[in-house]
Design a protein around this motif. Structure first.
Motif, PDB file in Angstrom:
ATOM      1  N   GLY A 392      33.360  37.748  22.384  1.00 32.08           N
ATOM      2  CA  GLY A 392      33.614  36.407  22.901  1.00 32.08           C
ATOM      3  C   GLY A 392      34.457  36.356  24.157  1.00 32.08           C
ATOM      4  O   GLY A 392      34.913  35.285  24.546  1.00 32.08           O
ATOM      5  N   THR A 393      34.621  37.470  24.839  1.00 32.81           N
ATOM      6  CA  THR A 393      35.395  37.501  26.075  1.00 32.81           C
ATOM      7  C   THR A 393      34.635  36.803  27.198  1.00 32.81           C
ATOM      8  O   THR A 393      33.412  36.918  27.296  1.00 32.81           O
ATOM      9  CB  THR A 393      35.702  38.958  26.498  1.00 32.81           C
ATOM     10  OG1 THR A 393      36.436  39.598  25.467  1.00 32.81           O
ATOM     11  CG2 THR A 393      36.492  39.003  27.791  1.00 32.81           C
ATOM     12  N   VAL A 394      35.360  36.058  28.025  1.00 35.64           N
ATOM     13  CA  VAL A 394      34.775  35.428  29.211  1.00 35.64           C
ATOM     14  C   VAL A 394      35.589  35.878  30.420  1.00 35.64           C
ATOM     15  O   VAL A 394      36.821  35.813  30.399  1.00 35.64           O
ATOM     16  CB  VAL A 394      34.785  33.898  29.115  1.00 35.64           C
ATOM     17  CG1 VAL A 394      34.242  33.274  30.402  1.00 35.64           C
ATOM     18  CG2 VAL A 394      33.963  33.425  27.918  1.00 35.64           C
ATOM     19  N   SER A 395      34.907  36.349  31.454  1.00 34.21           N
ATOM     20  CA  SER A 395      35.589  36.842  32.649  1.00 34.21           C
ATOM     21  C   SER A 395      35.033  36.166  33.895  1.00 34.21           C
ATOM     22  O   SER A 395      33.820  36.039  34.055  1.00 34.21           O
ATOM     23  CB  SER A 395      35.413  38.363  32.779  1.00 34.21           C
ATOM     24  OG  SER A 395      35.936  38.822  34.012  1.00 34.21           O
ATOM     25  N   ASP A 396      35.934  35.741  34.780  1.00 34.34           N
ATOM     26  CA  ASP A 396      35.505  35.185  36.065  1.00 34.34           C
ATOM     27  C   ASP A 396      35.752  36.173  37.203  1.00 34.34           C
ATOM     28  O   ASP A 396      35.800  35.793  38.375  1.00 34.34           O
ATOM     29  CB  ASP A 396      36.200  33.849  36.348  1.00 34.34           C
ATOM     30  CG  ASP A 396      37.725  33.960  36.369  1.00 34.34           C
ATOM     31  OD1 ASP A 396      38.256  35.081  36.211  1.00 34.34           O
ATOM     32  OD2 ASP A 396      38.384  32.924  36.559  1.00 34.34           O
ATOM     33  N   ALA A 397      35.888  37.457  36.867  1.00 31.33           N
ATOM     34  CA  ALA A 397      36.095  38.495  37.880  1.00 31.33           C
ATOM     35  C   ALA A 397      34.888  38.589  38.808  1.00 31.33           C
ATOM     36  O   ALA A 397      33.747  38.362  38.400  1.00 31.33           O
ATOM     37  CB  ALA A 397      36.353  39.835  37.209  1.00 31.33           C
ATOM     38  N   LEU A 398      35.148  38.961  40.050  1.00 30.96           N
ATOM     39  CA  LEU A 398      34.092  39.076  41.052  1.00 30.96           C
ATOM     40  C   LEU A 398      33.430  40.449  40.960  1.00 30.96           C
ATOM     41  O   LEU A 398      33.688  41.355  41.747  1.00 30.96           O
ATOM     42  CB  LEU A 398      34.673  38.855  42.454  1.00 30.96           C
ATOM     43  CG  LEU A 398      35.321  37.485  42.703  1.00 30.96           C
ATOM     44  CD1 LEU A 398      35.951  37.439  44.089  1.00 30.96           C
ATOM     45  CD2 LEU A 398      34.302  36.358  42.546  1.00 30.96           C
ATOM     46  N   VAL A 399      32.557  40.591  39.976  1.00 28.44           N
ATOM     47  CA  VAL A 399      31.814  41.846  39.791  1.00 28.44           C
ATOM     48  C   VAL A 399      30.456  41.718  40.460  1.00 28.44           C
ATOM     49  O   VAL A 399      29.958  40.617  40.695  1.00 28.44           O
ATOM     50  CB  VAL A 399      31.663  42.192  38.296  1.00 28.44           C
ATOM     51  CG1 VAL A 399      33.027  42.399  37.653  1.00 28.44           C
ATOM     52  CG2 VAL A 399      30.884  41.099  37.561  1.00 28.44           C
ATOM     53  N   GLN A 400      29.831  42.876  40.767  1.00 30.67           N
ATOM     54  CA  GLN A 400      28.520  42.878  41.407  1.00 30.67           C
ATOM     55  C   GLN A 400      27.621  43.938  40.801  1.00 30.67           C
ATOM     56  O   GLN A 400      28.093  44.836  40.082  1.00 30.67           O
ATOM     57  CB  GLN A 400      28.662  43.133  42.918  1.00 30.67           C
ATOM     58  CG  GLN A 400      29.317  41.987  43.675  1.00 30.67           C
ATOM     59  CD  GLN A 400      29.129  42.113  45.181  1.00 30.67           C
ATOM     60  OE1 GLN A 400      29.727  42.967  45.824  1.00 30.67           O
ATOM     61  NE2 GLN A 400      28.297  41.254  45.758  1.00 30.67           N
ATOM     62  N   GLN A 427      37.674  49.275  32.407  1.00 32.09           N
ATOM     63  CA  GLN A 427      39.006  48.768  32.059  1.00 32.09           C
ATOM     64  C   GLN A 427      39.092  47.255  32.238  1.00 32.09           C
ATOM     65  O   GLN A 427      39.861  46.588  31.545  1.00 32.09           O
ATOM     66  CB  GLN A 427      40.068  49.475  32.884  1.00 32.09           C
ATOM     67  CG  GLN A 427      40.259  50.941  32.493  1.00 32.09           C
ATOM     68  CD  GLN A 427      41.427  51.580  33.199  1.00 32.09           C
ATOM     69  OE1 GLN A 427      41.747  51.256  34.337  1.00 32.09           O
ATOM     70  NE2 GLN A 427      42.092  52.500  32.514  1.00 32.09           N
ATOM     71  N   LEU A 428      38.294  46.718  33.141  1.00 34.84           N
ATOM     72  CA  LEU A 428      38.248  45.265  33.301  1.00 34.84           C
ATOM     73  C   LEU A 428      37.718  44.624  32.029  1.00 34.84           C
ATOM     74  O   LEU A 428      38.267  43.628  31.528  1.00 34.84           O
ATOM     75  CB  LEU A 428      37.355  44.914  34.492  1.00 34.84           C
ATOM     76  CG  LEU A 428      37.114  43.426  34.764  1.00 34.84           C
ATOM     77  CD1 LEU A 428      38.397  42.740  35.207  1.00 34.84           C
ATOM     78  CD2 LEU A 428      36.021  43.250  35.826  1.00 34.84           C
ATOM     79  N   MET A 429      36.654  45.207  31.460  1.00 33.53           N
ATOM     80  CA  MET A 429      36.037  44.631  30.265  1.00 33.53           C
ATOM     81  C   MET A 429      36.886  44.845  29.014  1.00 33.53           C
ATOM     82  O   MET A 429      36.823  44.049  28.076  1.00 33.53           O
ATOM     83  CB  MET A 429      34.638  45.206  30.075  1.00 33.53           C
ATOM     84  CG  MET A 429      33.665  44.770  31.164  1.00 33.53           C
ATOM     85  SD  MET A 429      31.928  45.200  30.842  1.00 33.53           S
ATOM     86  CE  MET A 429      31.945  46.973  31.064  1.00 33.53           C
ATOM     87  N   SER A 430      37.687  45.893  28.994  1.00 37.96           N
ATOM     88  CA  SER A 430      38.551  46.138  27.833  1.00 37.96           C
ATOM     89  C   SER A 430      39.857  45.363  27.917  1.00 37.96           C
ATOM     90  O   SER A 430      40.633  45.344  26.959  1.00 37.96           O
ATOM     91  CB  SER A 430      38.853  47.633  27.713  1.00 37.96           C
ATOM     92  OG  SER A 430      39.672  48.065  28.789  1.00 37.96           O
ATOM     93  N   GLY A 431      40.115  44.741  29.062  1.00 42.45           N
ATOM     94  CA  GLY A 431      41.330  43.967  29.236  1.00 42.45           C
ATOM     95  C   GLY A 431      42.496  44.759  29.796  1.00 42.45           C
ATOM     96  O   GLY A 431      43.594  44.218  29.971  1.00 42.45           O
ATOM     97  N   GLU A 432      42.278  46.033  30.136  1.00 43.83           N
ATOM     98  CA  GLU A 432      43.367  46.873  30.649  1.00 43.83           C
ATOM     99  C   GLU A 432      43.593  46.680  32.140  1.00 43.83           C
ATOM    100  O   GLU A 432      44.692  46.896  32.635  1.00 43.83           O
ATOM    101  CB  GLU A 432      43.053  48.350  30.372  1.00 43.83           C
ATOM    102  CG  GLU A 432      42.896  48.692  28.894  1.00 43.83           C
ATOM    103  CD  GLU A 432      42.382  50.104  28.711  1.00 43.83           C
ATOM    104  OE1 GLU A 432      43.076  51.033  29.161  1.00 43.83           O
ATOM    105  OE2 GLU A 432      41.299  50.274  28.115  1.00 43.83           O
TER     106      GLU A 432
END
Length: 535
Positions: A392-400, A427-432
């Motif tokens: 259920g994680t939601v991320s607004d990071a600028l990934v490509q 690490q972005l997806m794991s929250g680190e």
């Protein structure tokens, strides 16, 4: 007693892996990389559910992370896929448009996974000429491929396979997974759908359900482009004016002739005839039982319809077929997810769902992609890996899409080559990792060509977007996505945005230098393209 304790400790230590050893194969994650073609994020209910429910694709979001600002570096099929494979921008990997060849001899993440012991396979669409490298098994569609009874290039040999393309690609993928599921080596499967690429031919089981549906219109369906520049006004992506009547809207050629409707493009009727001509008698009868009555109703109503009514009608026809194709993709994604769960593979398998780019579903009156405007620039990206990604994680990071290759290599314990320009999202997806890039870069080269979207490049942050359209024009556009999320007003020349304009120009210069893009490269690729198309 002490001696016994010493022996127990020594025995335990001998069972631990050396810090210099490669991780045990059972510890390295499997990878199932699902990519559809032209699947707009607007047509996934994990993002918004006003058009369609996609319960199986949503399962990935529910058990993993949903990226809300995932984008592509070049919104067109083959170049996007080349970026995905290589982790390099188009101007570095050489595949800048659909015309230039792709060099399969360069490094790619499937090659590196294969070399490190992964079992690798690719089934479906890749849209890159040549025999795919880096795969133990492959069955790919030649070029765009067909929806009904398509040909596949299977390990170098072309074979026609009976059935519907989304089902066939899934059958092939599941057959391969079933063969290798008990092996010790980890696996990487590229499971790539043709759907929902133009001309949107749904499977028989979704005909009647979707042709009777009515979908909400986007607010900008009748956009007049007053707030934009030349590029938006001169593009040829309008649903009413530029979509084919036979190939796209499924108006039979004889009905077009009877009603005096001219072809939009020279291959309008030919596309319809070729696509439906591939059907078996049973498939053709099912098609005519549904699309025949639709054509009869259209004949009765066409003469009384004005341009506004025709635009509304064509939008509904577009959505009915496009979304029916997606319903079939979702169904088949469910089959793959079920297989992983039933065979106890889910916990140690990274599952990614994405598209090669975004797509216009009537926004600004358009279909297709190519622009750096949000609907084609943004792409769906859902990832699940229970061992590291919180459900259920939601991320607004600028990934490509630039980041896929280094991410997969990172999970596999393989050193990321220095010439890969993307970043690992692990690490972005794991929250680190709380420090991520604050801007992304975009390029588009295929002009003059179908849809006539002008060449441009640009930079985007979480709020602003700066684009430069060049070659036969020299225009700049700046958008404030917070105040103008639909990008209706170019604020580049507004005095209130002078500081923002300067800041974004600085970011653009910096990011171009960082990735190695130059005006000289743009000129080179332009000359090569014009020579290739005979201009």
């Amino acid at each position: 007693m002490k001696r016994n304790l010493f022996l127990l400790v020594l025995a335990a230590l001998t069972l631990l892996p050396s810090c210099n050893q490669k991780p045990e194969e059972s510890q390295r994650p499997n990878i199932v990389f699902i990519m559809s073609d032209d699947h707009a994020y607007q047509a996934i209910s994990a993002y918004q559910d006003h058009l369609i429910n996609t319960p199986n694709i949503d399962r990935i979001a529910e058990k993993g992370v949903t990226f809300t600002r995932a984008t592509v570096t070049n919104s067109i099929c083959a170049p996007s896929r080349a970026v995905m494979l290589t982790g390099k921008h188009s101007f570095v990997n050489g595949k800048v448009d659909n015309v230039q060849p792709f060099n399969w001899n360069q490094n790619s993440f499937p090659k590196m996974l294969q070399e490190s012991g992964y079992k690798t396979a690719m089934y479906g669409k890749i849209h890159l000429d040549g025999i795919p490298q880096g795969f133990d098994n492959s069955a790919v569609l030649p070029g765009q491929g067909h929806y009904y009874n398509p040909e596949f290039i299977i390990n170098g040999d072309t074979t026609r396979v009976s059935g519907y393309v989304s089902d066939i690609i899934t059958d092939m993928s599941l057959e391969w997974l079933n063969k290798i599921k008990d092996e010790e080596s980890p696996f990487c499967l590229l499971y790539h759908h043709k759907a929902p690429h133009r001309e949107w031919l749904p499977p028989q089981r979704y005909f009647r359900e979707y042709i009777s549906k009515e979908f909400p219109e986007p607010e900008t369906l009748f956009d007049d482009y007053e707030g934009r520049g030349t590029a938006a006004r001169e593009s040829e992506m309008n649903i009413l004016l530029d979509m084919n009547w036979a190939g796209d809207s499924k108006i039979y050629p004889d009905v077009m002739k009877e009603m005096g409707i001219e072809e939009t493009l020279s291959w309008d009727m030919e596309a319809f005839i070729n696509n439906t001509g591939r059907m078996t008698p049973e498939q053709s009868q099912a098609w005519d039982n549904t699309y025949g009555p639709m054509n009869e109703v259209f004949k009765e109503e066409y003469a009384q319809m004005d341009s506004t009514q025709l635009m509304k009608w064509r939008y509904q026809r577009y959505m009915q077929d496009y979304l029916a194709c997606i319903a079939c993709v979702d169904e088949n994604v469910g089959r793959v997810l079920d297989f992983l769960e039933e065979n106890n593979l889910s916990e140690n398998t990274i599952v990614v769902y994405t598209s090669d780019q975004g797509f216009y579903l009537g926004e600004h009156g358009w279909f297709d992609k190519r622009f750096m405007y949000e609907e084609s620039f943004r792409t769906p990206l859902l990832v699940k890996y229970p061992k590291e990604i919180k459900a259920g994680t939601v991320s607004d990071a600028l990934v490509q899409n630039l980041d896929f290759a280094p991410t997969f290599l990172d999970y596999a314990g393989i050193n990321i080559p220095k010439d890969m320009q993307g970043k690992s999202m692990r690490q972005l997806m794991s929250g680190e990792d709380t420090q991520w890039r604050n801007a992304v870069y975009y390029t588009y080269y295929e002009y003059p060509s179908i849809h006539m979207v002008k060449r441009h490049y640009g930079v985007a942050t979480d709020r602003y977007k700066l684009m430069h359209f060049y070659y036969d024009i020299d225009e700049w556009e700046l958008y404030d996505l917070e105040n103008d999320p639909k990008e209706m007003t170019n604020v580049y020349d507004q005095p209130a945005y002078a500081e923002v304009r300067e800041m974004m120009h600085h970011k653009l210069d910096s990011i171009r230098q960082h990735y190695g893009d130059t005006d000289a490269l743009n000129k080179r690729f332009l000359n090569e393209y014009l020579e290739a198309i005979g201009n």
